[in-house]
Each structure stands twice: as structure tokens, then as C-alpha cells.
Enzyme design. Sequence first.
Site, PDB file in Angstrom:
ATOM      1  N   GLY A 706     -17.062 -39.914 -16.446  1.00 33.13           N
ATOM      2  CA  GLY A 706     -16.119 -38.743 -15.919  1.00 33.13           C
ATOM      3  C   GLY A 706     -15.247 -38.307 -16.222  1.00 33.13           C
ATOM      4  O   GLY A 706     -15.012 -37.007 -16.202  1.00 33.13           O
ATOM      5  N   GLU A 707     -14.765 -38.708 -17.269  1.00 30.32           N
ATOM      6  CA  GLU A 707     -13.129 -37.635 -17.632  1.00 30.32           C
ATOM      7  C   GLU A 707     -14.066 -37.561 -19.095  1.00 30.32           C
ATOM      8  O   GLU A 707     -14.295 -37.887 -19.978  1.00 30.32           O
ATOM      9  CB  GLU A 707     -12.456 -38.699 -17.896  1.00 30.32           C
ATOM     10  CG  GLU A 707     -11.695 -38.697 -16.669  1.00 30.32           C
ATOM     11  CD  GLU A 707     -10.720 -40.066 -17.056  1.00 30.32           C
ATOM     12  OE1 GLU A 707     -10.009 -39.397 -17.790  1.00 30.32           O
ATOM     13  OE2 GLU A 707     -10.364 -40.454 -15.831  1.00 30.32           O
TER      14      GLU A 707
END
Length: 1781
Positions: A706-707
Site C-alpha cells: 500500500g505504499e
Amino acid sequence: MASFAEVDYRVHQIVVPALEKIIKNASWRKGHSKLALQCKSLIDSLSGPPSSASSYPPDSPDSSCSAPGPLSNLSFLESEAILAPLIAACSSSFLKIAEPALDCVQRLISHALLHGEADSSAGPSARLLAQLIDASCSCHSLADDSMELLVLKTLLTAVTSTSLRIGGDSLLLIVRTIHDLYLASKNPVNQTTAKASLIQMLVIVFRRMEADSSTVPVQPIVVADLIDLTADQPSVDGNVTQFVQAFITRIIGDIDGVLNSRSTTPSNGFHDRTFEPTTVESTNPTDLLDSTDKDMLDAKHWEISMYKSALEGRKVELGGEGAVLAMEREDDDEVQIGSRLRRDAFLVFRALCKLSMKTPPKEALADPSQMKGKILALEVLKILLENAGDIFRTTERFLGAIKQYLCLSLLKNSASPLIIIFQLSCSIFMSLLSRFRPRLKAEIGVFFPMIILRVLENVSQPNIQQKMIVLRFLEKLCIDSHIFVEIFANYDCDVHSPNIFERMVNGLLKTAQGHSGAATTFVPPQDAMMKLEAMRCLVAILRSMGEWMNKQMRIPDPHASSCIESISGNVIISMGGLPLENGNIEDPAERVDSETINGVSEAAVLEQCQDYELGLQEGISLFNRKPKEGIQFLINAKKVGDSAEEIASFLKSTSGLSKILIGDFLGEREEFSLKVMHAYVDTFDFHGMEIDEAIRAFLHGFRLPGEAQKIDRIMEKFAEHYCKCNPNTFTSAGTAYVLAYSILLLNIDAHNPMVKHKMSADNFIRNSRGIDGGKDLPEEYLKSLYERISRNEIKMKEDDFAPQPQQSACHTTIFALDNILNISIDKYGDKTTETSEDVIRHMQEHTTKNARKSDSVSCSAKDVVILRSMMEVCWAPMLAAFSVALDQSDDLAVLSACLEGFRYAIHVTAALLMKTQRDAFVTSLAKFTSLHSAADIRQKNIDAIKAIILIADEDGNYLQDAWEHVLTCVSRFEHLNLLGEGAPPDAAFFAIQQGELDKSKKMNPSILPVLKKKGPGRLQQAAAAARRGSYDSAGVGGHASGMITSDQMSNLVSNLHLLEQVGISEINRIFAQSQKLNSEAIIYFVKALCKVTLEELRSTSDPRVFSLTKVVEIAHYNMSRIRLVWSHIWNVLSDFFVTVGCSDNLSVSIFAIDSLRQLAMKFLDREELANYNFQNEFMKPFIIVMRKSKAVEIRELIIRCVSQLVFSRVKCVKSGWRSLFMVFTIASYDEHKNIVLLAFEILERIIKDYFPYITETENAAFSDCINCLIAFTNSRFSKDFSMQAISFLIFCATKLAEGDFGNKMVASANNAPSSTWIYKGKKTNATRLADKDDHLLLWFPLLAGLSELTFDMRAEIRKSALQALFDTLENYGHIFSLPLWDKVFDFVLFPLFDYVKHAIEPSGENMQPEDFENDSSEPDQDVWLYETCKLALELVVDLFVRFYDMVNPLLGKMLMLLTSFIKRPHQSLAGIGIAAFTRLISKAGSLLTEEKWGEAVLSLKEAAVATIPDFSLISSDTYLADVIKETTQISFGSSTEGSARYTNEELEGKKARTLYFALTDVRCRVAVQLLLIQAVAEIVNMFRDILSAKNTIVLFEALHSIALHAHKINSDNELRSRLIDLGPMTQMQDPPLLRLENESYYLCLTLLQNVVRNPTGFGETEAISLLVNLCSQILQVYVDVPKIWHPASAAAKQVRPLWQIPTGSSKRRELAARASVVVATLHVICEMEANSFKKKLAEFFPLLSCLISCEHGSNEVQEVLCEMLDSKVGPLLLQACSNLQ
């Protein structure tokens, strides 16, 4: 009366005391004696012993006696006997008799002793209960306060009871009774209690209807929130509220735990007046107008007409069932509703609507006390609508009741002059609008203009109370963000409906701006309050639009409050949606205990397996919570190895691991995680896979984290590994990296249902342009990718145990990748160009389509594009409202509302990409900051500054170009803040002209002391800030022209203190938060900041560097972004740093370069994988500034910065080496010796100390290093630089050959275990380095660089470079492959001779005089060059011979080079070529195969033919004149012009020069052919035994052609005469080519004689024939020499003279010269075999006879001839004679 069989003890305890009180009060009253006797009899029966006898009439059927009654455990007859006296007592109209009876009834109900349904049309029990309820209701007429409360208590208990069901007529009667009690009671407590009881009853009725259950739990209402104390009971205080609350709570509490069985029976009965529960009539508005209410509605006839039209239009939508309620007329006895609970709710609702329409007398219209019934009904309706459940909102019957009854009630009450009624009407309409609007489109379209717009647009005679009600109603309505969007979609976008939204906004604008020119009765406070409320409504509308947009676009709402009030008002009641209890408690499941296995060995195995499994599962579980700890646990537990490869295999193959957490772990930046990720990626085999297939396989085992940075690292490694597996697919890994991102985005675009406008193949191809190293990928390849992705979605594997979203998945996916990668996606695409008319037309079609459907009356807006149309309608009025109020008002509430409006307007317009509207709001707000005119700043301007900062913080992702206005304000604020702090200005450090600071002494002497302490230049800065200027003209520093006054300076000083309210930390947060901007917004932010920075630096006398420092900061903050985004950021910053670095202000340039160095130091800390180019791109500004800057200091600073980067971050430098070497290369050409010296010293240290790092990952870096060294060899300052650079080149070659770095690089590039390499100059495994492009890329630049150095004008450099080049080739040539050798010869060695062979194939016809002139001058001008050329050619030949085994396929190219030299019309060059050819053949002849010999002799033949001298210009004056004429035409375009321009003298001169050049060329070619003949003779002598007959004959043909041409020229007496006439100019003997002819013939004889002497069976016969012909030809030539030649025509005959004329001396000399060839010919003839000689004697004998008779120049011919006649011819003649005899 006999006693009852069984009586419930509770019944006895309740009934008997009540009966006793009745007896007591009734016995002494006349008319009640019968009641008293009945009660006594009943007491006796209840008190007596049980008896089976019955005292009832004998005619009563047994069934009636035994039928259950409404009382607990009693029969109907027994129940009737008990309840009859109570009913009679309640109906007695005597207080003391009715009171104990009513109390008894209430207690029976509350104790659940009465059960059943009260219905007068049902069975006996139901009728009995109905009579009981009727009697209870009649008690309210006694007009006693205590009795009123008891009636309320009894009726509320009855309705609340779960055992006694009240419905139908009884329910309506109860409602009517409480309503009448409320109106008739004089006691405020009783009135409040009646109102609360009625609401509590109806809440229970509707909640049971929603739950479809009579036992649904109920809660008491909150009386304090319910009762409006100012409406009708101004004297009611808090004690009353507490009393009523306790009253309601106690009743609900008594009933709460009682649950009894229920029975439902159908009911029929009669009803009266308002509460008539019979059939719902098919009434229409006309029928209703016939009632007594008609007079009140006459004034609103037009509104009624509108309503009638709207209702008529609803007939089709309702399916044509009727006019208003869409129902056929039903039975008059019953409303046809299946559920009795729904029927009861419907009847009550209809009754309330009718009550609200009741019209009191005209004199009571303005008296609230006379309108209590109407107000009560409206309040109850308001509460019911505000808390309506799903059934109420969706059932067609209730909707029909709303349309028929409630809408008519609104129609009547909306025009009421009584404010309380108007307010309630508005509240009811608000509930309809917020909760019922999907099914009431036509009705809302009528009532919104009637109730709301009519008040807003009333400017002539406004009513302040009505306006305030409407304004607050609108503000409250904005809480639901969907309402106004759907209003706009359904009405403003419908041509058949009024423009409600537009009219509303314009009405609010008029209200907010006041009534200009209109006389009003408002007092100023009222007017201000109304304007403020209108302003708040506009702000609320914008807030509502923003919230709706945020939901649709998944934008986090920064304005959302933590607590939002419910739109339903102050009453917190819920009538639906609660779960129901079934009353059953399930028994816990039985547990079965299993026995344990007792086997010892088996138990041990199971325990071991279980321990392992438990440990593994524990590790997996821990991993799924904390991946790092889970991995460490598994390693410690020996469940997995500790190497990166083993962990990668574990992550890839183990089930149960969270795919999401695997991705998170692989994306971490720690060294261990990076190793695991690299090993994980390396486990995939992508060989032969397309990139989309590789992505599918790669993403199958985990989900991308998610980054954005994590994704970036994973995709970087993926791209690198894919390029390793498929090295020829892309030019670099960067191409695969960018294309992988494009594929992921295409996958989302193609398969997400939220994306309406899909990306086309052309768009995909256009977006992918230039990604392959600046080139485009093949269009067919991209199309195939697009088609595969479009057909087959790339799906990431989900976790098996993760819950899958059912509805929101498709809705959120489009925005998920954008949030993760921080990459901005165009959410509208081409829709941003769609005009508002198109949107409105689309909405009209959509609305029209939905209007035809019975189940969808109004459309629900979901597309955010509708907001664009809304903003286009309302932005101008809102901007006007906010701007005018902000400019003219000083009220804090108004200013706060205006600034909030600006914030929401900017948020919406920016997010919707409405550039014009967004810029209008931002510019207006920026102007209101007054930062451009600091003397005018006030508190509201400070608030505007705070709003600007807040907007930047919240809406930065959408500001785009508006960032420039925001950052301009920030820059101006910082300028003023610095001025206020007294800090020295930037100009003190960065100004070019420091003398301008003295101007401050000439300022106005009236300067305040507070500014005199600021230091030098402070007064000037303050004066500039104090001047008033426009927003656009002032610049970022706030400078303006004009004189200043002391008042302005005084204002400035006070205003500077105001700026302290805005903390500098808030300003800095704008830049710190830039790292949170998305990928698109950060580009706009950087561009705007760069533009503002350049504006700050534009002034030479007062530059500022605030924004420049912020540029460095934001670059630092955003450097951690994914590389794809960072590259776009750096494209902007790179140009910016170049511009600033080349500034004329040296201090600013130094500051910029130093800032760039700091950024580079940080950027180099980021790891860069192989085949990427990020560092090189980052450091390009150094190169450009180094090239463009005119300041020596800047160029020196760049070199020192670069050196610091290398020495401090050498291990981190990858592709950055290229930029570093480019900087040094530029420095090598610098005009200042110090810069050159400094650069070379740094380069020397790099090569000596850090050479292994140069080519660790980048092949091109080595090439750039070589080019840099070569650049230093051209240094004009010192030869030492050049010589040392050459030595470094040799050093590089040595390192390259030793494999110090190439080993790692090639292994990395190929990743193949079988690859071999050369180490320490030793050959291993017959290495074929042609397969390794890296090898070629490393060696080639070095060799090519040395090759170029051989052209240096300095002899030492030239010789050193040549020596270094060939030493390198000789020492390390054995490791070269054939393709590399091919490149070396073509691009390294052969170019050495380009300068001297630029005209290698001149022909006789095309040779120009200038060519000869140039060639003749070359030996004098370029002697050094030809010396170098000769040496180089010899070295090339030696090199070729040395490595002949490898380079033999290149023999053709080598021969072509040498032949080109021989063909050159220059004796020296041709001689060099012939010598080199001879050298080549002499050294390599023994290695040549037959085929290669054939190539060699053909090359000689080609050279021989090409060098034949051309005498055409010499032999013919006509041809010479034609050539002169042709050259003249070429020079001037036509013969006429040429002849006009040249005089006869000039033409003669040109003719002489051309003739001279022709003679020079002839002499050159003759000399070349003589050298060529000598070379052939030498080659033949050396390889006589090797040359085949075929190749020998080829040589013979070449030489024979030379001989024939020479004989032709020698036989041309006219040419010879012309040459003699030319005299010494020719420098040729007569005949001119005699030597050439003799040597050619002699060598021809030798060649043929070799073939004949060494017969091989191939070509021998041909050689003998050629030899005989050649001998004949030579003898014939010799014989013809003494003959006199007579030129004649073709018909002339040659006359033989009568006597022989003696030969002249010239002939004799010619004969003497030819004698040697003739002697050799005679010897050849003599050496012929006898048979051959005998056969050919007939051909030779005439020639021999002529030899006897002719003259000779030498006795040698005669001697040989005599010998031949004696030895060969004589014996044959004697033998022939003897044969004749």
C-alpha cells in the site's frame, strides 16, 4: 349469581376494591342503585366458594359459556359479568363513580389481565373490549384535571399494552379523545401530558407497523426534546416537563416486561366524522375545495391549479389506477390493507392530515390559541415524517396518502399568516424533501417554489420571520449532501420543471446583498442577521456539494466535523430497522470429548508432527500480524533457513501467508528485506514471456503493498530481472519499468466499471511514446499489449481468508492504485470538455426516461460531472456574494462565513478541474490578503491569509496552476514577516549593486524609531512594502512605485504586528506537506514555486532567495517518491536549476549550485539498480550549467561539487558516472588552465583510486570515461595532460583485459553459469565474446578513442596514441571475437586512413584539375601525415597477419583498403599501398587458402586495371577543348555565360593547366603500375609453388592488359610526336611506356612459363596456348619497330620500299630496350618441348625469318636467334627434308 369457578387472584385484588368504591358512591344516588346492586352481586360471586351451577339464563348456549373471555382465565360470560359494571360506571358521567372504574380498567390493562383485540365489528370478546375502550374515552367529558390524567393514563396503557391490541375504530377513538382532551383541558400539565401521550401512542403504532409486530420493544419519548415551550404553553416550566416525562416513562415501564399471547380477528364497524376508518375515498382536490376550507384557499387559486396539474400528471406514473391515490373505489366498510398494523397506521395518518386541514373561524386565524388542534396535528405529522421507516417511505398506500392528504394540507397551511403553522409546514416539507423525494418529484416541484422560492424571491414586501425560517430550513437541508444535487438533476436539468436550484441561489444572493433601493421595515440588526443567515446558506450549499463530491470521488473530506446533527431534528426516535427478538434461547451444543491415543511410538510421531505444525502455524500467524517478527520466529524455530533464497522460496510456496503482508515485507527498504525481495524476483523465469504475461505470473503470489515507495522498489527489481531474462526486448530496464506501470494503469482503466470513458489503443500508444531510451516501442507491439490486457484482466491473488467486499470493490478500485502509487489518474478524461448544455441535455433524457417508469419517479445523481453544471450556475452569484461582503463588512461572523465559502468553492472547482472558476475564487481571495499593499492590512486580511494557507493544506492536490497565487502570497507574507522581525534582507547578501543601499539615507526623514533599528537597507525595504500597489503589479516582494507618507509608514508598523497571528510554522507546513500531494499536483506545485522563485530573483538590486530555499526543501521532501514521479518533478527542477545556475547574479548562482550539490548528495543515497538512468538524469543540470555558465567561479564550483559527490558517495554512484565524466569533459575544453588542471587532478584520482566502481553497473560509464580522457589528450595547455591521459587509456585497457570489473558486469548482464571470461590475458574455452554486447561496448570506445588521437597535430601525441593503439591490439587481441575484430577494423583501424583516401577512385573522365592540384600539394603539406599513414598501414598489416586465424574472414576488407591506396592517383600513397600489399602477402601468403589467394589476385587485377594511365587529354586537342568547355558549364551554368566570362588568354591558361595535370596523372599512374609489376614479380617469386594455375592466369591477364595498353600508347606515333613537342614538360622518354611494356611482357612470360613448368593438370593447355600467343605477340612487336609507319586512310595501302633504309638512333635505342624481352621470348620458345615446338613452328617461322632480316639494337638477339636456329629449327628442317626424300 353463583360464584365463579376460578378467578385470578390479581383480578380479585383489582376489581373488588373498585366495586366497593362504586357501591359507596352509587348507592345513595338516584338512578345508580341498579349499578350498586350489580356491583354487590359481583362482589358476592367473586368472594363466594366456587360452584359449578350457573345463574345465567338457560337459553344461553353451552358454547358461549365455555368460550374464553377477555379476562385472564375466565370465560366470556364471566368476563362480561365483571366488565359490565365497570363499563356502566365509566359511562355514568359521575366523577366519583367513573374514577374507580376507570382506574380499575387501567390496572387490569397494565397487569396484562385483559387480552384480545378491541373491535366493535368482531366477536363478542372484541365487542366487549371495544365497549370498554369507548366507556374509558367517554370519561374525558367529566372535565376534571385528575380524571383527565387518568383517562390519558388508561388510554396510553391500552395502546402500549402488548396483550390488549387496540386498532381500527377504537384506535381512532383514542386518538380523537386525546386530541379533544388536549384542546379542552385548561390545565397546562394535562395539555402537555395529552400531547406527549398522543405522540407516544403514534410512535408505538408506526413502529409496530414498520416491524410488523405488536411486541416490538418501545422506548419512552424524550419530552424535553419534544415539547416546544414557546409555542402554546409559555407557562410550562421544567417541573411540568419532569412530571410528564415520569408519567410516560412509568406507563411504558409497567408494560415493558409483559408479553402475552395474541389473537387477531377481522373487524368491521362504523366510524364517524374525521376519524372515519372506512374506505379511503377517491377524493380529489376539487372535492376537498367544496368543504368549509374553500374560502381560505381562494386567494391561492393559482397554487391549487399548479397542484392539480401536477397530480393529474401523476396518473400515468401510478399505473392509471385512479386520479389521486391510484385506487379504485373499494368497499365502504374497510380499507383494503392486508396488515392490520399498516391499516391502523394508515387510518391514523389520514386522520391527522384531515385534522391539520381543519379551518377554524376567520376570527381565530391569527390567534395561536384557536389553532391548537391544527398545530398539534402538524407537529405530530412532522415527528412521524422525520422518523419514517422504510415501509412508510416506500409503500404505495402511504405515498398515496401523502399525495392526497398531506400535500393538500401543505397547500392550505403554507399560506397561513401564523408563523408557527408556516414553520411546521416548512418542517414537514423538509422531511418530504429529505426522506420522500424519490417518489414525490412532481409534488416537490410544486411546493419548493411555493414555500421556499416565494419567500426568498419576495424583495418588495419581505417577511423577516418567514425568511429566517426558510433560510434556516435550507441550511439544515444542506446536511444531506445528496438533496441539492438531486434537485438540480431532476428540476434544473429538466426543461419541463422549474430551475429550482438556480432560483434558490439567486434568491440567496439577493437576500445576502440586501434590498437595494427598496424600503423595508427591517431594523438594522434584523437586516444584518438575515444577510448573515443567507451567507451561511450559500456556504452550506457549497459544503454540501463538496461533501457529495468527496463521496463520489473518494476524496477525504477535510471539512467533516466529528459530530453531525441528525436532519430529523431534535426528536431522536426510530420507528424501523431494529432487530426483533424471537424469544427463544438456543441450548448450547453438547461437547464430545475424544479419548487420547495411548500408543507410545505413534504418540511420539504425532507429537513431533504436531509440534512442527504448531510451530509453523504460529510462525505463519505471527507473520500475518508482524511479518518481520514472523520470519525471525520461523528462522529461530528452524522452520526456514536464514538465507534470502530460502526465505523467498518459503514466501512463494507456503500457503496460509497473507498475500498483502508478503507484498509489504518484500517492499521494505531494509537490507535484509531487499535481499529477500531480490531473491524472490530472481526465482521467476521470464524467458520468452511477454511483459504482460510476466506481470501476471509475478503478481500471482502476492498483492502489491500500500505504499508507493514499496511498489517502486518491487517494480524496479521486476523490470531489471525481466530485462535479464529477455536482454534483447528493451534497450534498458527503465523501459520495462515504465511500461509495467502503464500496463497496470491500463488494466485498471479497462476493467473497472467506474471508468466510463475507456482508454483507446491510440491513447495507450500515445502515452507510451519515447519510453524506450527516447524512442518509441513498435506500434504493433503496443497494440498487442493493449488487446491482451483489454481481453484478459490482470488479477492479483486475494487472500483465501480475507473477506471480499461485495459492493464497494468496483467502486474503489479505480482510486486504489492512484492512492498507493501517489500517481495521479485523469478521472474525467475527455469529459472535462463536455459543455454544461450537453450535461443538462443528458440529464433531461435520463429524467424523461425514468419518469416513464412507475418505480422510479426521479433520478438519483451519481456522476460528479453534474456538479460542474451546478457550479457553472452558482459560482458567479456566490463569488459576488462573498467578495462584496468580504470587502465591505467588518462583522466577524460574516467574514468567517465568506472565507469558509471561498474555501468550499475553491475545493469544489479545483477538484472538478474548473480552471476559470477556480482561478477566479483563488485570485479574489489572494487579493483580499492585501499583502501587495501592506499598509492597508487589517484583521480580515489576516484571516484571508489563514484561509489561503488552509486551502493550500487541504486542497493542494487540485489547485494546479492556482498554486502560483498561493505561493505568491506566501512569498509576500515571508517578505513582510522578515521586515517585521528586523532581520537583514536577502539583498544584503545577494544583491549585485551594493551601492544602492546608500539610497536609504535619502529617504523621508520622518521615519519611525522602530524601523531605524532594523539595520542597513531596512528603511528601503519598509518603504517599498508600505507603498500601495495592485495585486498584479506589486510582484512577490510587494514593491510598487510612488511616494510614501508618514501615515502609510505608521500603518505598516502596526500591520506588521498583525502578521504575528500567522505562525511561520504554518507557512513551512505548506512545503513540508508537499510530499503528500499526488503525482500530478506535485508537478504543478513545483512549477509554480519555480515561477515564483524566478520572480523573486528577477531584481538585480533586491533579490530574494526565500522561494529558492523552499525549492531545495520540497526537492528534499519529495525525493522519496517513486522514481517515475520523481523523474517528472526533476524535469521541472532541472530546468529551474539550470536557469538559476546561469544567472548573472554570481551569489545567487553559487547558492543554487550548492543547493543542487546538497540534493545530489541525498539523491545518491538512494539505491539505483543496474541499467537505470536516474542518477544521470539528476546530475544533468551540472552539465548544462558547466557548458553555459560564463562565470569561472561557477564552473570551478561545479567541479568541486562533483568531486565531493564522488569522494563522499563513490559506492552509491551508478549511472551518475556519466554526468560526472561529462562535466570533466567540458572542463577539459575550458579556456582557463586552472579549471582544466583541477578537473584532470580529480579525474586522475578517480581513475587511480575508484576505477572498479566506474563500470560496476553501467557500461556507458566506461565509454564516457574514455571520452573524457581523450578530451584531455586534446588539451592545448600542456602536453603532459595529453601524455598522461594516454597512459590512463592504456591503464584502462589493461584493467579491461584483466577482467577486474568486466567480470562482474558481464556476469550480471548475462546471469548464465556457463559464460566464460578472459582473465590475466589468458584464453579460456575458446571464448566467443561476440555474444556479449558488454564486451564490445567496453573495448570499442577505448580503441576508437586511441584511433582518433592518431590525427592529432602534435607528433608526440600522434605517435604515442598510435603506439598505444597497436600495442593494445597486439597484447589483448587474442581475447577478441570475430565480430569485435570486424568492428575494430571498420571503425578503429580503417578510419586511420580516411583522411588520405578521401578520393580513392578517381576516373579519367571525372578527374578535375583541382584534384590534381590538391594531390600535387599534399606531399609538401602533409609529409608528417603520410609518414604516420605508412607506419599505421604497416602496423595494421602486421596485426592482421598476427591474428590471421581469427580475422581471416576480413581479408576482403583488408584487400579493399590496400587496393584503395593503390588506386589513389598519388605516387606516394600508391607506393605505400603496394608496399603494404606486398608485406601482407609475403607474411600471410603461406596461410592463404586457394579461395583467399583468389581474392588477393583479383584485388591485384582490379588495381592494375584501375591504374592504367589515360592519355586522352594529351592525345586529342578536341577532347581537351570539350573538357574545358564542360568544366566551364559546370561552373557557370551555360556555355554562353562561360565563354563570356573567360577571355582567350584565360582559356588557354586553363587549357595549359589541364594538360599539365593530365601529364602529372599519367606519370603517377605509370610509376604506380611499375611498382605494381614489381610487387607481383616479388609475390610470384616467393610463392611460385603455392600459386595455382588459375590464380596465375588471373595475374597474367592483369599484366597482359597493362602490356597491351602500353604497347598501344607506344605505337601511337602521333601521341609520341605530341609528347616530343611538349618537350621537358612531359618528363617522359620516347616511347613513353616502353619500360612498362617490357616489364609487363617479361612478367607475363614468367607467369605462363611457371604454369607450363609445373603442370598440375589444370590450365596447362590454356597456358601453353597463351604462352605461344604471347611469344608471337612479343616477336611481332619487335619486328614491327624498325618498319617505317605511313599514316593513311583506311583504304590506303602500304608500299614496300625498293631498298632498306637504315634505322635511326631512336629506333635502335628502342630495339636495344626491347632486346631483353625478345631474348627471353626466344629462350622460352627454345625451352618448349619438341612436339610443341614442332607444332608451333609454322607460327614462329615467319617471325624468325623477319628477325634474321631486320636490324637490331643489340647483338644479343642475333646470338640467341642463331643458337635457336642451330639447335631447334635446323634439325627440324633437316628431318623434314629427309622425310621428303
